[in-house]
Design an enzyme around this catalytic site. Structure first.
Site, PDB file in Angstrom:
ATOM      1  N   HIS A  58       0.827  -1.206   0.000  1.00 17.93           N
ATOM      2  CA  HIS A  58       0.000   0.000   0.000  1.00 17.93           C
ATOM      3  C   HIS A  58       0.865   1.261   0.000  1.00 17.93           C
ATOM      4  O   HIS A  58       0.535   2.250  -0.673  1.00 17.93           O
ATOM      5  CB  HIS A  58      -0.910  -0.008   1.233  1.00 17.93           C
ATOM      6  N   HIS A 100     -10.483   2.137  -1.341  1.00 18.70           N
ATOM      7  CA  HIS A 100     -10.727   1.577  -0.010  1.00 18.70           C
ATOM      8  C   HIS A 100     -11.513   0.281  -0.194  1.00 18.70           C
ATOM      9  O   HIS A 100     -12.640   0.144   0.276  1.00 18.70           O
ATOM     10  CB  HIS A 100     -11.484   2.581   0.867  1.00 18.70           C
TER      11      HIS A 100
END
Length: 796
Positions: A62, A132
């Protein structure tokens, strides 16, 4: 009292190292764990839990984008075998294109929380899109809410803080009529959809930021892993774009209190979903707290009270402090951090991803004034540390040092991934195989129009306040005030007149998106081409200039097996080539990999999905266009070229079960640029422009009829009705003009591909005639509107 645990990795075998990574949700490979072990062997000690967690967060997919920054060799199998080498895939492809184009309006790209481009009168635009996905699968409402909350903070944390003026959202869900069996902790797509929409709605509306642009797609491939893209756009003074961090400055935490929510968010989002994941990895949002501190930060910015800012995103204080001070060093005192409740371990305070928190760098002599402003507005602000000059990350809790890491190792010690792959170049079909369709043309049209990717998303759009702040001049749905009929728009346009200094600007900001995941099942190359072209085409329709268009990329991929790895590297290469040829630079991006669900030993991946977000500058407000027909007895032209390309279309998904032998149109960029420049140069002769996209020419035409309930008579110039009406080729735009002969002369003079289609009519029917002038289809615009506007809401 002991404030930390020591993790024994110095004596750990390779098997034990992997066990430590898995048990701690660190998502680190054996090679990465061995690199950490080597560092601490040199330090002659074992790491604390805080240190190990800090490294895992910093090295997560990430945060570090380990796959797209890897070193790759691709052997291309063809007549002339070639070897394609990348030292760093992103730098050698997408970053390279932007650097090569060297657009003068690119002010800050790929170095901050958002990309920044010049706008007008000393102001710039910041734009960022995040994902998300994993959190939204586990807890749809909270995951999506904190997704939009996080990207808003990216804008607030860009430069010395931009003012958020618009949100975007793009969702990919499983089919909402899915009736298969699901694992116990996997929500039905309908529930996920309602939760995600509500989460984005409540957060954006309460922040007072309009949600102005987006898309919603449905496919069984997203049943286990929905995709939730959230974007935010902001306005920032050009002299507030760059940050400064120096030793001796203070580190101030602003915003909400810290709890255990969101711990391991960065590392969990870098791995597969499975039944045993705790929902504690999903953050809890509070938009009112964020609204309060955003106002304070913007005020403090204008008073010059801080020199750098970033948000506590993935990794919380660990990433915020570690990234802001990586060139200097810092010392943090965790006992000063305001907490939601007692008994939180120091490493949990450090790694928590509790929302609505920002970290600022403030000069010592200005900190009192800054804290005073925060206190007056009831915004919590606390000095939690200082910037040092020893290039170390030092974290204390009640005078006990629980983390002592070299910044050099933390940020540059990650082992570089290396791949060697083989690409067997395949040729897509160029001619259409024989297809047998028993349905009538009317039945086919109704099926295509009622497909969930085509129908109106008004049920979602109306939940968002897309007019708050008063800047939105081209809205998601547009129509006439005297009726309740609306046509979908290709892009949103904002006119930020309420920003001081921009009251008399003649420029506006256009926002669009392009996303074609169904093409990835046929060709990764075509998916990338069509997605970029769609984002650009939408901006052109709304009035943006081709030489003032900027792009953002968001890659969402499944399991990183050899095929998917090869596909994502190819996607980056194609994106580079298309960007260079259009001269449209990328300014920001993000990837979300490992979007697959682990069902026992089976891995269920999403379709490889690339979202392209477009940002365009409208140089003249008078050139802004809506997508619906304005008058009867005007003339309709298709600018571009319709190719026999039914592959990956709504038509093929409805009637042919995605026939892989159907051709997909190649993007001819030379042709596309001619089309787009013609639209730019002759905007004064164009009443309406609407792109040919999902559903093909016939859907675009009926959408153009909706708002004013006008009709059209269209004569086809081909015998192949199906292919012409339902293909979805790139770079095709339908326009309405009042000057047939003059307009046609312009097209011929500039050597632009086009077809004259017909005329608008007062009677609300779309009539299609064959090449001989015989009627083959008559569509009631009112009935079509009923199908288009009601299908989604009727299923909910």
């Amino acid at each position: 009292m002991k404030f930390y645990d020591v993790v024994n990795i110095l004596d750990a075998s390779d098997k034990k190292l992997l066990e430590i990574s898995k048990k701690g949700l660190l998502s680190l490979s054996l090679e990465e764990m061995k690199a950490i072990k080597k560092y601490f062997l040199k330090e002659k000690r074992n790491p604390t839990d805080c240190e190990l967690e800090t490294i895992a967060q910093t090295w997560s997919e990430h945060c570090k984008h380990k796959t797209l920054t890897s070193s790759v060799e691709i052997k291309v199998i063809s007549k002339k075998n070639k070897l394609k080498k990348y030292n760093n895939v992103l730098k050698d492809t997408i970053f390279y294109a932007t650097k090569k184009i060297n657009h003068p309006d690119c002010l800050s790209v790929f170095v901050d929380n958002a990309g920044v481009v010049n706008f007008d009168k000393g102001y710039a635009i910041a734009f960022k899109v995040e994902t998300h996905n994993h959190p939204s699968a586990l807890e749809p409402y909270g995951g999506a809410a904190t997704g939009i909350g996080g990207v808003i903070r990216d804008i607030v944390g860009c430069g010395l803080s931009a003012k958020p003026i618009a949100n975007t959202d793009i969702f990919c869900f499983g089919n909402i009529d899915y009736n298969g069996k699901l694992p116990s902790k996997v929500f039905h797509p309908k529930r996920i959809m309602k939760g995600v929409v509500s989460g984005v709605r409540d957060y954006g509306n309460r922040m007072g930021i309009p949600t102005v642009n987006g898309a919603v797609l449905f496919d069984d491939g997203y049943t286990y892993n929905p995709l939730v893209y959230c974007g935010c756009l902001g306005i920032i003074p050009c002299d507030k774009i760059h940050k400064t961090v120096k030793p001796g400055q203070l580190i101030v935490l602003v915003g909400g209190k810290t709890g255990r929510d969101g711990i391991h968010g960065a590392t969990f989002s870098s791995d597969a979903l499975h039944e045993d994941l705790p929902t504690s990895v999903v953050q809890i949002g509070d938009p009112i707290t964020q609204k309060m501190f955003v106002d304070v930060i913007l005020k403090a910015r204008d008073l010059g009270l801080f020199t750098a800012i970033t948000d506590c995103g993935a990794g919380g204080l660990s990433s915020a402090c570690g990234e802001l001070t990586k060139d200097c060093g810092c010392r943090i005192y965790l006992e000063r951090v305001p907490l939601k409740y007692k008994d939180i371990m120091p490493w949990e305070i450090w790694l928590s991803e509790s929302q609505e928190r920002m970290v600022l760098i403030v000069e010592k002599e200005k900190v009192e004034k800054f804290l005073e402003i925060c206190n007056k507005e009831d915004v919590e602000a606390t000095v939690i540390g200082e910037v040092t000059n020893n290039k170390k990350l030092e974290v204390y809790y009640n005078s006990v040092k629980i983390c002592d890491l070299d910044m050099e190792f933390l940020h540059n010690g990650l082992p570089k991934r290396k791949y060697k792959l083989t690409y067997n170049k395949t040729t897509l079909p160029k001619t259409k195989p024989h297809i047998s369709i028993k349905n009538s043309l009317e039945e086919i049209f109704n099926k295509v129009l009622s497909h969930l990717d085509v129908v109106s998303k008004e049920w979602i759009i109306r939940q968002y306040d897309h007019e708050v702040q008063g800047n939105t001049i081209l809205k998601p749905l547009c129509g006439e005030s005297e009726n309740d009929f609306y046509s979908p728009q290709d892009a949103a346009v904002l006119y930020p007149f309420n920003v001081e200094g921009l009251q008399d600007t003649k420029k506006a900001i256009a926002i669009s998106c392009g996303i074609k995941p169904h093409l990835s099942k046929l060709s990764i190359e075509r998916m990338v081409e069509h997605s970029i072209d769609e984002a650009i085409r939408n901006l052109i329709c709304a009035g943006a200039q081709l030489d003032k268009i900027f792009l953002l990329d968001n890659f969402c991929w499944g399991e990183l097996n050899k095929k998917n790895l090869l596909d994502i590297f190819l996607a980056c290469e194609v994106a580079k080539e298309v960007s260079l040829k259009f001269k449209t630079p990328f300014i920001s991006g993000k990837d979300s990999l490992n979007n697959y669900y682990l069902l026992g030993k089976k891995k269920i991946s999403i379709p490889s999905t690339l979202l392209i977000s477009g940002l365009g500058i409208v140089e003249d407000l008078s050139k802004i266009r809506t997508s619906y027909f304005k008058k009867s007895q005007t003339y309709i032209f298709l600018i571009g070229k319709i190719e026999d390309s039914l592959g990956g279309t709504i038509f093929s998904r409805c009637l042919l079960k995605e026939n892989k032998k159907l051709p997909v149109a190649h993007l001819d960029i030379k042709r596309a640029k001619k089309v787009y420049k013609f639209i730019n140069n002759h905007a004064q002769h164009i009443l309406t422009a609407h792109d040919v996209s999902d559903g093909g020419v016939i859907v675009s035409l009926v959408e153009m009829c909706f708002a004013k309930q006008l009709g059209a008579k269209i004569k086809l110039s081909t015998k192949n009705h199906i292919s012409y009406l339902f293909s979805e080729p790139p770079s095709c735009i339908i326009v309405e003009t009042q000057t047939k002969d003059f307009f046609e002369d312009l097209l011929k003079k500039e050597d632009v591909d086009y077809e004259y289609l017909g005329e608008t009519t007062l009677e609300p029917y779309l009539e299609i005639f064959n090449i001989k002038g015989q009627p083959i289809l008559k569509i009631s615009v009112r009935k079509a509107y009923e199908i288009w506007s009601k299908t989604l809401s009727n299923l909910l």
